[in-house]
Design a protein around this motif. Structure first.
Motif, PDB file in Angstrom:
ATOM      1  N   LYS A  32     -19.027 -20.579 -60.562  1.00 34.55           N
ATOM      2  CA  LYS A  32     -20.062 -20.189 -59.595  1.00 34.55           C
ATOM      3  C   LYS A  32     -19.547 -20.510 -58.200  1.00 34.55           C
ATOM      4  O   LYS A  32     -19.212 -21.651 -57.903  1.00 34.55           O
ATOM      5  CB  LYS A  32     -21.364 -20.940 -59.871  1.00 34.55           C
ATOM      6  CG  LYS A  32     -22.496 -20.528 -58.957  1.00 34.55           C
ATOM      7  CD  LYS A  32     -23.765 -21.245 -59.356  1.00 34.55           C
ATOM      8  CE  LYS A  32     -24.983 -20.945 -58.556  1.00 34.55           C
ATOM      9  NZ  LYS A  32     -24.933 -20.306 -57.324  1.00 34.55           N
ATOM     10  N   LYS A  33     -19.488 -19.523 -57.361  1.00 33.85           N
ATOM     11  CA  LYS A  33     -19.006 -19.728 -55.999  1.00 33.85           C
ATOM     12  C   LYS A  33     -20.172 -20.127 -55.104  1.00 33.85           C
ATOM     13  O   LYS A  33     -21.251 -19.548 -55.172  1.00 33.85           O
ATOM     14  CB  LYS A  33     -18.349 -18.457 -55.446  1.00 33.85           C
ATOM     15  CG  LYS A  33     -17.116 -18.058 -56.208  1.00 33.85           C
ATOM     16  CD  LYS A  33     -16.032 -19.087 -56.055  1.00 33.85           C
ATOM     17  CE  LYS A  33     -14.804 -18.700 -56.837  1.00 33.85           C
ATOM     18  NZ  LYS A  33     -13.889 -19.781 -57.019  1.00 33.85           N
ATOM     19  N   GLY A  34     -19.955 -21.115 -54.291  1.00 32.13           N
ATOM     20  CA  GLY A  34     -20.949 -21.518 -53.311  1.00 32.13           C
ATOM     21  C   GLY A  34     -21.902 -22.594 -53.813  1.00 32.13           C
ATOM     22  O   GLY A  34     -21.965 -22.919 -54.993  1.00 32.13           O
ATOM     23  N   PHE A  35     -22.627 -23.133 -52.855  1.00 27.18           N
ATOM     24  CA  PHE A  35     -23.562 -24.211 -53.102  1.00 27.18           C
ATOM     25  C   PHE A  35     -24.809 -23.962 -52.269  1.00 27.18           C
ATOM     26  O   PHE A  35     -24.748 -23.354 -51.205  1.00 27.18           O
ATOM     27  CB  PHE A  35     -22.977 -25.565 -52.665  1.00 27.18           C
ATOM     28  CG  PHE A  35     -21.744 -25.961 -53.411  1.00 27.18           C
ATOM     29  CD1 PHE A  35     -21.829 -26.708 -54.567  1.00 27.18           C
ATOM     30  CD2 PHE A  35     -20.488 -25.582 -52.966  1.00 27.18           C
ATOM     31  CE1 PHE A  35     -20.691 -27.079 -55.261  1.00 27.18           C
ATOM     32  CE2 PHE A  35     -19.340 -25.939 -53.644  1.00 27.18           C
ATOM     33  CZ  PHE A  35     -19.440 -26.699 -54.801  1.00 27.18           C
ATOM     34  N   GLU A  36     -25.912 -24.487 -52.734  1.00 28.55           N
ATOM     35  CA  GLU A  36     -27.087 -24.606 -51.871  1.00 28.55           C
ATOM     36  C   GLU A  36     -26.941 -25.963 -51.200  1.00 28.55           C
ATOM     37  O   GLU A  36     -26.592 -26.956 -51.856  1.00 28.55           O
ATOM     38  CB  GLU A  36     -28.368 -24.553 -52.698  1.00 28.55           C
ATOM     39  CG  GLU A  36     -29.561 -24.854 -51.841  1.00 28.55           C
ATOM     40  CD  GLU A  36     -30.768 -24.020 -52.196  1.00 28.55           C
ATOM     41  OE1 GLU A  36     -31.842 -24.399 -51.742  1.00 28.55           O
ATOM     42  OE2 GLU A  36     -30.631 -23.010 -52.898  1.00 28.55           O
ATOM     43  N   ILE A  37     -27.171 -25.998 -49.901  1.00 27.05           N
ATOM     44  CA  ILE A  37     -27.025 -27.249 -49.155  1.00 27.05           C
ATOM     45  C   ILE A  37     -28.384 -27.645 -48.607  1.00 27.05           C
ATOM     46  O   ILE A  37     -29.047 -26.862 -47.925  1.00 27.05           O
ATOM     47  CB  ILE A  37     -26.006 -27.101 -48.009  1.00 27.05           C
ATOM     48  CG1 ILE A  37     -24.649 -26.691 -48.565  1.00 27.05           C
ATOM     49  CG2 ILE A  37     -25.899 -28.404 -47.211  1.00 27.05           C
ATOM     50  CD1 ILE A  37     -23.629 -26.327 -47.517  1.00 27.05           C
ATOM     51  N   ASN A  38     -28.793 -28.860 -48.926  1.00 32.29           N
ATOM     52  CA  ASN A  38     -30.048 -29.404 -48.409  1.00 32.29           C
ATOM     53  C   ASN A  38     -29.715 -30.528 -47.442  1.00 32.29           C
ATOM     54  O   ASN A  38     -28.921 -31.413 -47.758  1.00 32.29           O
ATOM     55  CB  ASN A  38     -30.919 -29.940 -49.550  1.00 32.29           C
ATOM     56  CG  ASN A  38     -31.366 -28.826 -50.473  1.00 32.29           C
ATOM     57  OD1 ASN A  38     -31.978 -27.879 -50.028  1.00 32.29           O
ATOM     58  ND2 ASN A  38     -31.027 -28.936 -51.744  1.00 32.29           N
ATOM     59  N   LEU A  39     -30.331 -30.478 -46.275  1.00 34.22           N
ATOM     60  CA  LEU A  39     -30.108 -31.483 -45.236  1.00 34.22           C
ATOM     61  C   LEU A  39     -31.422 -32.159 -44.911  1.00 34.22           C
ATOM     62  O   LEU A  39     -32.415 -31.494 -44.612  1.00 34.22           O
ATOM     63  CB  LEU A  39     -29.528 -30.824 -43.973  1.00 34.22           C
ATOM     64  CG  LEU A  39     -29.424 -31.702 -42.721  1.00 34.22           C
ATOM     65  CD1 LEU A  39     -28.448 -32.854 -42.935  1.00 34.22           C
ATOM     66  CD2 LEU A  39     -28.991 -30.856 -41.527  1.00 34.22           C
TER      67      LEU A  39
END
Length: 151
Positions: A32-39
Motif C-alpha cells: 500500500k503506497k502512502g499513509f494517512e497523517i494525523n497531526l
C-alpha cells in the motif's frame, strides 16, 4: 495586551524533547503506497522559566492503524519584557502569530526526528510540508495560577 504584527518578539529555543517514538511493523503494508497523517498539538507554559512548550503528535497510519507514532516538543523561552507585557491579572496572552510560528518550528523539528529515527523498513517515510496556518485560530490565554505541570 495583543502584540502588533510589526513587534519583534525575542525568544530562544532552549530544548527539544522526543517524548514518544514507536513503530508498528505489524500494521505496515509495503504494497500500500502512502499513509494517512494525523497531526495533533498541545501547548503548555512554565511561568517560572517563561517557557512555552509546543508539543506535536504525528501518527502515520495505514488502514486506520498506526505505523509510526512520534510525540515531540520544542521549548521556547520568551524575553521577560515580552512575557510581562502579555500578562495581566495572572493571565498570559500568547498571540496566534507567535504560536503558529512555534508550531511551524515544532513540525519541522518533528520531521528531522522522524528522518533520524525511522527504521530501514520505513526508509521512504517523510513528514511532508504541512499547512499549519489554520490550526491555531486565535490568541490563547493561560491562567498562570492554575498551571499544574512543569515542562
Amino acid at each position: 495586551m495583543r502584540s502588533k504584527k510589526s513587534d519583534k518578539i525575542s525568544f530562544q529555543l532552549v530544548s527539544i524533547t522526543t517524548d514518544e517514538f514507536a513503530t508498528f511493523k505489524e500494521n505496515y503494508d509495503p504494497e500500500k503506497k502512502g499513509f494517512e497523517i494525523n497531526l495533533g498539538l498541545d501547548i503548555r507554559v512554565n511561568d517560572d522559566q517563561m517557557i512555552v512548550g509546543m508539543f506535536t503528535r504525528i501518527i502515520f497510519e495505514q488502514k486506520s492503524k498506526p505505523v509510526l507514532l512520534l510525540k515531540s516538543g520544542c521549548h521556547f523561552q520568551l524575553d521577560p519584557a515580552f512575557w510581562e507585557s502579555q500578562t495581566t491579572d495572572s493571565m498570559l496572552n500568547l498571540p496566534v502569530d507567535l504560536l503558529t510560528h512555534f508550531l511551524v518550528i515544532a513540525v519541522g523539528t518533528a520531521r528531522g526526528i522522524v528522518h533520524a529515527k525511522k527504521p530501514a523498513w520505513l526508509s521512504d517515510i517523510l513528514v511532508p510540508t504541512l499547512n499549519v496556518s489554520t490550526m491555531i485560530k486565535e490568541d490563547i490565554q493561560f491562567n498562570l495560577q492554575e498551571l499544574e505541570e512543569a515542562l
